[in-house]
Design an enzyme around this catalytic site. Structure first.
Site, mmCIF file in Angstrom:
data_model
loop_
_atom_site.group_PDB
_atom_site.id
_atom_site.type_symbol
_atom_site.label_atom_id
_atom_site.label_comp_id
_atom_site.label_asym_id
_atom_site.label_seq_id
_atom_site.Cartn_x
_atom_site.Cartn_y
_atom_site.Cartn_z
ATOM 1 N N GLY A 7 0.780 -1.236 0.000
ATOM 2 C CA GLY A 7 0.000 0.000 0.000
ATOM 3 C C GLY A 7 0.812 1.288 0.000
ATOM 4 N N ASN A 9 1.452 3.051 -2.602
ATOM 5 C CA ASN A 9 0.733 3.985 -3.490
ATOM 6 C C ASN A 9 -0.501 4.548 -2.794
ATOM 7 O OD1 ASN A 9 1.901 4.312 -6.312
ATOM 8 N ND2 ASN A 9 2.120 2.107 -5.949
ATOM 9 N N HIS A 105 0.677 1.272 -13.264
ATOM 10 C CA HIS A 105 1.472 0.119 -13.690
ATOM 11 C C HIS A 105 2.950 0.510 -13.644
ATOM 12 C CE1 HIS A 105 2.364 -3.659 -15.567
ATOM 13 N NE2 HIS A 105 3.179 -3.019 -16.383
ATOM 14 N N ASP A 146 -4.112 -3.716 -18.762
ATOM 15 C CA ASP A 146 -3.149 -2.626 -19.012
ATOM 16 C C ASP A 146 -3.344 -1.993 -20.393
ATOM 17 O OD1 ASP A 146 -1.936 -2.932 -16.481
ATOM 18 O OD2 ASP A 146 -0.649 -4.525 -17.252
ATOM 19 N N GLU A 176 5.879 6.492 -9.474
ATOM 20 C CA GLU A 176 4.528 6.086 -9.047
ATOM 21 C C GLU A 176 3.903 7.005 -7.998
ATOM 22 O OE1 GLU A 176 3.820 1.874 -8.335
ATOM 23 O OE2 GLU A 176 5.767 1.419 -9.174
HETATM 24 C C1 GAR Z 1 3.366 -1.072 -7.339
HETATM 25 O O1 GAR Z 1 4.657 -1.034 -7.888
HETATM 26 C C2 GAR Z 1 2.324 -1.005 -8.441
HETATM 27 O O2 GAR Z 1 2.680 -0.205 -9.520
HETATM 28 C C3 GAR Z 1 2.283 -2.458 -8.866
HETATM 29 O O3 GAR Z 1 2.380 -3.194 -7.659
HETATM 30 C C4 GAR Z 1 3.094 -2.421 -6.690
HETATM 31 C C5 GAR Z 1 2.244 -2.294 -5.453
HETATM 32 O O4 GAR Z 1 2.908 -1.635 -4.410
HETATM 33 N N1 GAR Z 1 1.107 -2.750 -9.626
HETATM 34 C C6 GAR Z 1 1.072 -3.606 -10.632
HETATM 35 O O5 GAR Z 1 2.025 -4.278 -10.961
HETATM 36 C C7 GAR Z 1 -0.266 -3.688 -11.358
HETATM 37 N N2 GAR Z 1 -0.133 -4.441 -12.570
HETATM 38 P P1 GAR Z 1 2.132 -0.903 -3.231
HETATM 39 O O6 GAR Z 1 1.169 -1.930 -2.641
HETATM 40 O O7 GAR Z 1 3.227 -0.549 -2.250
HETATM 41 O O8 GAR Z 1 1.436 0.293 -3.786
#
Ligand code: GAR
Length: 194
Positions: A7, A9, A105, A146, A176
């Site tokens: 989490g 993001n 992504h 995507d 991100e």
């Molecule tokens: C992030 O890097 C996000 O971009 C990726 O998973 C990670 C989650 O991290 N998402 C994908 O790969 C979607 N296809 P987070 O839980 O710390 O935000």
């Protein structure tokens, strides 16, 4: 906000929102498809409602998506944000919310994307290919994994000696966590003005 894991993001959005950088939006609910996702803790400790809906408990993908749609409707949600949500939503679900689902992504789409490319796997594939630049993309979600309209992208350098973990952290920090709050405000503003 739909989440599956750490989490970071989600945290970037909460921080931006609390700092007044998302004046047209409000984080109303965080829903995880994994019961032990740390993202749920982040939501609760920020006073945001946190729910878990798993495919198993809902009796499969269709049951999961019906429960999800019901939870969203009950709360009058206008915008769904996939913030590290590592499961694919069906066309039946995404077609109910055209231009109302955002995803982040961790690569420059159309590179290293689509089914099977999520989390660290994306960075492993980028390093294996030997790209010198990667990045992140925020896009609308449609029935193609995507494949929806791109809203924002940011490039990030790849360095010699990078590991997937090192590259993931750099992409998160440089791209991100900046792009996603910006995109959320952009779309929230559009919705508010409709
Ligand atoms: C992030 O890097 C996000 O971009 C990726 O998973 C990670 C989650 O991290 N998402 C994908 O790969 C979607 N296809 P987070 O839980 O710390 O935000």
């Amino acid at each position: 906000m739909l989440v599956s894991g750490g989490g970071t993001n989600l945290q970037a959005i909460i921080d931006a929102w609390k700092a007044g950088l998302i004046p047209h939006g409000e984080v109303a609910v965080v829903i995880s498809n994994k019961k032990d996702a740390y993202a749920l803790e982040r939501a609760r400790s920020n006073g945001i409602e946190a729910l878990t809906l798993t495919r198993k408990k809902c009796g499969g993908q269709e049951g999961f998506e019906n429960a999800l749609a019901a939870a969203l409707e009950e709360r009058h949600i206008d915008l769904i944000v996939l913030a590290g949500f590592l499961s694919i939503l069906s066309g039946a679900f995404t077609s109910r919310y055209p231009r109302r689902i955002l995803n982040i992504h961790p690569a420059l789409i159309p590179s290293f994307c689509g089914e099977g490319f999520y989390g660290l796997k994306v960075h492993e594939a980028a390093l294996e290919k030997g790209v010198k630049v990667t990045g992140a993309t925020v896009h609308f979600v449609n029935e193609i994994p995507d494949g929806g309209e791109i809203l924002l992208q940011k490039a990030v350098r790849v360095y010699e000696g990078d590991t997937p973990e090192k590259l993931q952290k750099r992409v998160m920090r440089q791209a991100e966590w900046k792009l996603l709050p910006r995109a959320v405000e952009m779309v929230s503003k559009q919705i508010a003005e409709e």
